[in-house]
Design a protein around this motif. Structure first.
Motif, PDB file in Angstrom:
ATOM      1  N   PRO A  77      -3.799   6.475  -4.043  1.00  0.00           N
ATOM      2  CA  PRO A  77      -4.323   7.727  -3.487  1.00  0.00           C
ATOM      3  C   PRO A  77      -3.248   8.812  -3.458  1.00  0.00           C
ATOM      4  CG  PRO A  77      -4.930   5.844  -2.105  1.00  0.00           C
ATOM      5  CD  PRO A  77      -3.901   5.356  -3.080  1.00  0.00           C
ATOM      6  N   LEU A  78      -3.555   9.942  -4.064  1.00  0.00           N
ATOM      7  CA  LEU A  78      -2.648  11.085  -4.100  1.00  0.00           C
ATOM      8  C   LEU A  78      -3.375  12.276  -3.491  1.00  0.00           C
ATOM      9  CD1 LEU A  78      -1.204  10.678  -7.720  1.00  0.00           C
ATOM     10  CD2 LEU A  78      -0.143   9.978  -5.566  1.00  0.00           C
TER      11      LEU A  78
ATOM     12  N   ARG B 138      -0.609  11.507 -11.657  1.00  0.00           N
ATOM     13  CA  ARG B 138      -1.749  10.589 -11.674  1.00  0.00           C
ATOM     14  C   ARG B 138      -1.712   9.561 -12.799  1.00  0.00           C
ATOM     15  NH1 ARG B 138      -4.566  15.198  -9.336  1.00  0.00           N
ATOM     16  NH2 ARG B 138      -5.133  14.570  -7.202  1.00  0.00           N
ATOM     17  N   PRO B 139      -1.326   9.919 -14.037  1.00  0.00           N
ATOM     18  CA  PRO B 139      -1.286   8.891 -15.081  1.00  0.00           C
ATOM     19  C   PRO B 139      -0.302   7.755 -14.792  1.00  0.00           C
ATOM     20  CG  PRO B 139      -1.267  11.087 -16.056  1.00  0.00           C
ATOM     21  CD  PRO B 139      -1.049  11.264 -14.588  1.00  0.00           C
TER      22      PRO B 139
ATOM     23  N   ALA C 165      -3.520  15.624   7.677  1.00  0.00           N
ATOM     24  CA  ALA C 165      -4.140  14.548   8.459  1.00  0.00           C
ATOM     25  C   ALA C 165      -4.804  13.576   7.502  1.00  0.00           C
ATOM     26  CB  ALA C 165      -5.153  15.106   9.451  1.00  0.00           C
ATOM     27  N   LEU C 166      -4.202  12.398   7.338  1.00  0.00           N
ATOM     28  CA  LEU C 166      -4.750  11.361   6.481  1.00  0.00           C
ATOM     29  C   LEU C 166      -5.334  10.253   7.342  1.00  0.00           C
ATOM     30  CD1 LEU C 166      -1.871  11.015   3.843  1.00  0.00           C
ATOM     31  CD2 LEU C 166      -3.826  12.587   3.821  1.00  0.00           C
ATOM     32  N   GLU C 167      -6.259   9.516   6.770  1.00  0.00           N
ATOM     33  CA  GLU C 167      -6.791   8.360   7.474  1.00  0.00           C
ATOM     34  C   GLU C 167      -5.754   7.234   7.453  1.00  0.00           C
ATOM     35  OE1 GLU C 167     -10.516   7.145   5.916  1.00  0.00           O
ATOM     36  OE2 GLU C 167     -11.484   9.093   6.231  1.00  0.00           O
TER      37      GLU C 167
ATOM     38  N   ARG D  55       0.855  -1.201   0.000  1.00  0.00           N
ATOM     39  CA  ARG D  55       0.000   0.000   0.000  1.00  0.00           C
ATOM     40  C   ARG D  55       0.878   1.232   0.000  1.00  0.00           C
ATOM     41  NH1 ARG D  55      -2.516   3.361   4.141  1.00  0.00           N
ATOM     42  NH2 ARG D  55      -1.574   2.063   5.777  1.00  0.00           N
ATOM     43  N   VAL D  56       0.651   2.129  -0.952  1.00  0.00           N
ATOM     44  CA  VAL D  56       1.381   3.398  -0.993  1.00  0.00           C
ATOM     45  C   VAL D  56       0.393   4.530  -1.230  1.00  0.00           C
ATOM     46  CG1 VAL D  56       3.536   2.366  -1.831  1.00  0.00           C
ATOM     47  CG2 VAL D  56       1.879   3.270  -3.476  1.00  0.00           C
ATOM     48  N   GLU D  57       0.754   5.700  -0.719  1.00  0.00           N
ATOM     49  CA  GLU D  57       0.008   6.927  -0.968  1.00  0.00           C
ATOM     50  C   GLU D  57       1.004   8.070  -1.121  1.00  0.00           C
ATOM     51  OE1 GLU D  57      -3.359   7.681   1.601  1.00  0.00           O
ATOM     52  OE2 GLU D  57      -3.717   5.521   1.914  1.00  0.00           O
ATOM     53  N   GLY D  58       0.557   9.158  -1.718  1.00  0.00           N
ATOM     54  CA  GLY D  58       1.421  10.315  -1.899  1.00  0.00           C
ATOM     55  C   GLY D  58       0.750  11.585  -1.422  1.00  0.00           C
TER      56      GLY D  58
END
Length: 242
Positions: free
Chosen positions: A84-85, A77-78, A94-96, A62-65
């Protein structure tokens, strides 16, 4: 700062200048798992146009930016379908959920303006880590290593374009720097265009970084002469974060 014209060419330009996003992502992952075996989730703060994050997406479940520039996220995004960005400021977001690792590369943390902001940024990173999680930060140049008046220049072929990049960096007082960067971009469709940007960074000393990490609740170490010479700070969070 980091507008649409730069976002469009950012990763192609840096790759053509010799930056190996894939190898850097693998090295960072190795360091993270040395301190947190089995680390499965990662947040890239200041992810830019996704140059590192697209490789982290292969290496973690799992990764997010997170990125302050909407134009950079548009470019990212492409490359990162389904990832999730988030548009946000590293100093206060504050991210979940939490992550086994938080990384901030390319000297992005140098955009904090003073020691209080630096400490607050690292505290924000800590709040997004699981117990025992790892933060890895590539600093901007240390004050004691800064070269006033530094000039850099490159001309590269990216396959689609020819790009010339020239920069001049000067001290601006109060331990800060300003980098003026000029770009010439030539391609078949648009001919030659010119644009420029200015990037401002705080010049912290190494010990100021280390004090900020400690105040934010990290056991910290520093690895020299990696990431283009700026090195990396590796912090392991102490105990549970609120």
């Amino acid at each position: 700062m980091y507008g649409g014209e730069v976002a469009e060419i950012h990763d192609d330009l840096n790759s053509s200048r010799g930056k190996d996003y894939g190898s850097e992502a693998e090295y960072v992952t190795e360091v993270i798992r040395r301190h947190r075996p089995g680390a499965a989730s990662l947040l890239d703060v200041g992810c830019g146009a996704g140059g590192h994050l697209e490789h982290f997406a292969r290496l973690f479940d799992r990764v997010e930016g997170l990125e302050l520039s909407a134009d950079m996220l548009t470019a990212a995004r492409p490359k990162l379908p389904g990832v999730p960005l988030h548009l946000g400021d590293m100093r206060d977001f504050a991210l979940e959920g939490r992550f086994d690792a938080v990384v901030s590369l390319f000297g992005s943390v140098g955009h904090t303006r003073d020691e209080d902001e630096l400490r607050g940024t690292l505290e924000c990173f800590a709040r997004h880590l699981t117990p025992g999680g790892v933060v890895l930060v590539e600093p901007w140049w240390f004050l004691e290593r800064f070269i006033d008046g530094y000039v850099s220049g490159d001309v590269v072929e990216t396959g689609r374009r020819t790009i010339a990049r020239l920069s001049h960096t000067v001290g601006t007082g109060d331990a800060a720097s300003a980098m003026d960067v000029h770009f010439l971009v030539a391609d078949r469709e648009h001919g030659v265009r010119h644009f420029s940007e200015r990037y401002e960074h705080k010049l912290f000393r190494r010990d100021e970084y280390e004090s900020a990490f400690a105040a934010a609740g990290f056991e910290v170490s520093y690895v020299e002469d990696v990431q283009g010479g700026r090195g990396i700070f590796v912090g392991v969070v102490r105990g549970e974060q609120p």
